[in-house]
Every structure is written in structure tokens, then in C-alpha cells.
Write a protein that holds these residues in place. Structure first.
Motif: not given
Length: 395
Positions: A101-102, A174-175, A178-181
């Protein structure tokens, strides 16, 4: 957990006479591997390495493979492209269907100057706006991306407005993070809140007797399901419950399948009976106490037979032997005529056996046969015989 062991690599190196130091190609796919290790120390000559369809969460311990040209890590749990700078000869990298995702982590491949092909199909980063433009601009040495050739005009266009693309990619990263967290927290919370009921399901509305869950729970108490039905219901619930496709959910599915395989294997092992050994390889008849009693005979449900084998160093007439059991007293008498002389007989008596007088020619022991009867065995002659006590009709 699947480990990379020397034995595993040697078994996969049959084409190289099981030599691993000179190994140039090895396939370790579908081995349930969860960590890359040892390969960079044991197989320095590797040029092709297949690690697809495992459970690897991180690229690591490959930096010493200076001659590695092709690395296949498709269908794993990798989230970041990293730790490949030392693979100086790398030409092709396959990360199809992982969890990268990065997108900016592909910048770490910039020093792999021989890299020509990169596959990122099926990763979250491919859904980012500007994904292809970013990768093409970040890795000028690439010739193919996701199976599509990079033309000269595409490369020129990708380099134009790159800063704006980078900014958009950072915002999307960044989004995504956030969703992964949130996904990780939800997974932790779900595991923490799991409190199984007797049927393997979770009930939380205990204060509301009229709730649907409690009605179902009450019905199950009144009409309990069989173990097979419960297992089928749990399987259906596990596979039909919606969940996000994450490294955690993929690992959980694997653990579930592994548990099922282990359960089925144990059931199969229980059903598999070892072969019965009654005579040794050299022809010697064995004394066999098949039920392992302190003399307790059990019936073989498959053949409706009980087996008790004794060695008697004298000849008898098995064809003339009889087994009689009284319907009134429960006595079971086995008569085995000795060749040319007396008979060998066993007598069963209900209840406890009475002691018998000692004799030089008398061998005495007792055994349990069926429910509530004891067998008193009188070995009055010496003979060798193998016999099977089948269920007898009272005579």
C-alpha cells in the motif's frame, strides 16, 4: 509455521544432486513459509528464486544474493517493497497479489539498475490515482510494468508533472495507512470480544430475552444439533461472514484450513488399525493377548469376533474342537482333543473364578469375556494352536 530448513532446500534441489552451495534455481512455493531466512547464506549462487503462494509478510535476508536475477514473491502478505538493494543482478521482480500500500516504497528499487520487469498487479497501491505514472517515473530502468511494455513516449509523459503526482500519491498513502490501522484495531477488537457459546457462536444481547439471538439460542438448547451439524454450521459461518481482504484475514483463513487438515488427519489415524501380527516372519506362533488385559477380552466390532491366541507345544485337533455355552448357566466350554490322547478344554463361569489346585501339569489364568463372566483356562496338555473365539450361539 513453515520454516526454511536445509532439509527442505535439499529436497527441492534434486535437479542439482541435492547440492545447495552451487544451487542456481530453487522453488519453495506453497510451503506455508512465514519468514525468509538462511537462503542468502546457504545458496549464494542463486539466480532464480520462487517463493510464491506462501505467508511471507516481509522481504528480508536476501541482500547477499548478488547473482539473483528473478525473484517471485506473488501471493504473499508483503506490504512494503524493501531490502532488495543488495540484489545487484535483479532483473525481474513479481509481487502480484500482495498488500503493498506504500507506493513510494518502490523508490527502494532505484539502485537495482538491471531491473527490467516489475509486477504489482493485485496490490492496493495499483488503485492509486497516478500509480503507473509514478512507478514509470521513479524507476527509469524499467522496461515492463505489470506485463505492459513502457514506451519512450510514456516515460516522457510520466516525468512531466511528477511532483504533482508525488503529492497525490502521498495523500492516498496517508489515507490507506489510516484505513489499515482501523482494520488492525477492528481485528484486535474482534478477537478480544470473542466469547464462544456452547454452539460456537457469539451472543452479546444477554439482557434482552426477546432478541433474535436469544430465541435462536433457546431453540438450540431445546433441539440440540449433532456434532456434525454444529461443525457444518461453524464452517458456513466462518466462510460466509464478510471481512476485509487483509494479511490478517488471509493468515486466519490459512490457520483455519490447517486446523481442519490436522483434525481430519487425527481422525484418519484413529480409524487406521495396525496390522494384526499372529505369526512372526520366521514362522513362530506368538502368544497374543489382543485386548491387552488383565485378562479382559473385547469384541472386534467389525468382524464380531474376539481373538485370543496361545502357544501349546503339542498337537491337537482343531477341526474336532467345539465351543459350547449354556444358556442357563453362562458356562462356555472349549474342547480341543489332543492327537491320540486327552483334550484341552477351557471353561467359562459367570461371576468370579474360584481358585484351582496347583499341579505340575496345570497352567492356570483367568480372563474377562463379555459382560459379567470370567473365563477359567485350564491348560491340561501342551500343544500349539491358533484359534478365534467367534460369537457362539448357546447350545
Amino acid at each position: 509455521i513453515g520454516w526454511i530448513t536445509e532439509d527442505l532446500i535439499r529436497r527441492r534441489a534434486e535437479h542439482n544432486d541435492c547440492e545447495i552451495l552451487t544451487l542456481e534455481e530453487v522453488s519453495l512455493h506453497q510451503q506455508e513459509i512465514e519468514k525468509i531466512e538462511h537462503i542468502d547464506r546457504w545458496c549464494r549462487e542463486l539466480r532464480i528464486l520462487y517463493l510464491q503462494n506462501n505467508l511471507i509478510p516481509k522481504i528480508e535476508n536476501l541482500g547477499r544474493l548478488k547473482k539473483l536475477e528473478y525473484l517471485n514473491l506473488a501471493l504473499n502478505n508483503i506490504e512494503v517493497v524493501e531490502n532488495l538493494e543488495g540484489c545487484e543482478s535483479l532483473q525481474k521482480l513479481d509481487l502480484t497479489v500482495n498488500f503493498v500500500g506504500l507506493l513510494s516504497s518502490v523508490d527502494s528499487l532505484r539502485n537495482n539498475i538491471h531491473l527490467r520487469e516489475l509486477f504489482l498487479v493485485g496490490n492496493p497501491c495499483t488503485e492509486f490515482q497516478g500509480y503507473r505514472q509514478y512507478v514509470v517515473a521513479a524507476l527509469p530502468q524499467l522496461k515492463w510494468l505489470d506485463g505492459t511494455e513502457i514506451s519512450r513516449s510514456e516515460r516522457i509523459r510520466a516525468s512531466q508533472g511528477l511532483e504533482q503526482v508525488r503529492r497525490r500519491v502521498r495523500e492516498q498513502e496517508t489515507e490507506y495507512l489510516r484505513r489499515r490501522e482501523e482494520q488492525r484495531e477492528q481485528e484486535k477488537q474482534r478477537k478480544k470480544e470473542k466469547k464462544p457459546g456452547y454452539d460456537g457462536r457469539w451472543y452479546t444481547d444477554i439482557d434482552n430475552p426477546g432478541s433474535q439471538d436469544n430465541k435462536e439460542n433457546q431453540e438450540l438448547k431445546e433441539n440440540p444439533r449433532s456434532p456434525e451439524e454444529e461443525e457444518e454450521e461453524q464452517e458456513r459461518e466462518f466462510w460466509h461472514t464478510p471481512c476485509a481482504f487483509t494479511p490478517e484475514s488471509r493468515l486466519e483463513a490459512h490457520r483455519h484450513l490447517e486446523e481442519k487438515r490436522n483434525t481430519n488427519r487425527k481422525e484418519t489415524e484413529k480409524k487406521t488399525k495396525p496390522p494384526r501380527t499372529l505369526i512372526t516372519a520366521d514362522g513362530r506362533v506368538m502368544n497374543v493377548n489382543e485386548p491387552r488385559l488383565a485378562f479382559s477380552l473385547t469384541e472386534d466390532e467389525d468382524t464380531n469376533t474376539v481373538i485370543f491366541q496361545v502357544v501349546l507345544p503339542a498337537e491337537v485337533k482343531p477341526d474336532s474342537s467345539t465351543a459350547q455355552r449354556s444358556q442357563t448357566t453362562g458356562h462356555l466350554v472349549l474342547r480341543m482333543p489332543r492327537v491320540g490322547t486327552a483334550a484341552l478344554w477351557f471353561q467359562s463361569q459367570p461371576g468370579s473364578a474360584e481358585s484351582q489346585p496347583d499341579s505340575k501339569n496345570l497352567s492356570y489364568s483367568t480372563c474377562q469375556l463379555g459382560a459379567g463372566s470370567r473365563v477359567t483356562m485350564y491348560l491340561l496338555v501342551a500343544s500349539r494352536i491358533l484359534f478365534s473365539l467367534s460369537t457362539c450361539q448357546a447350545r
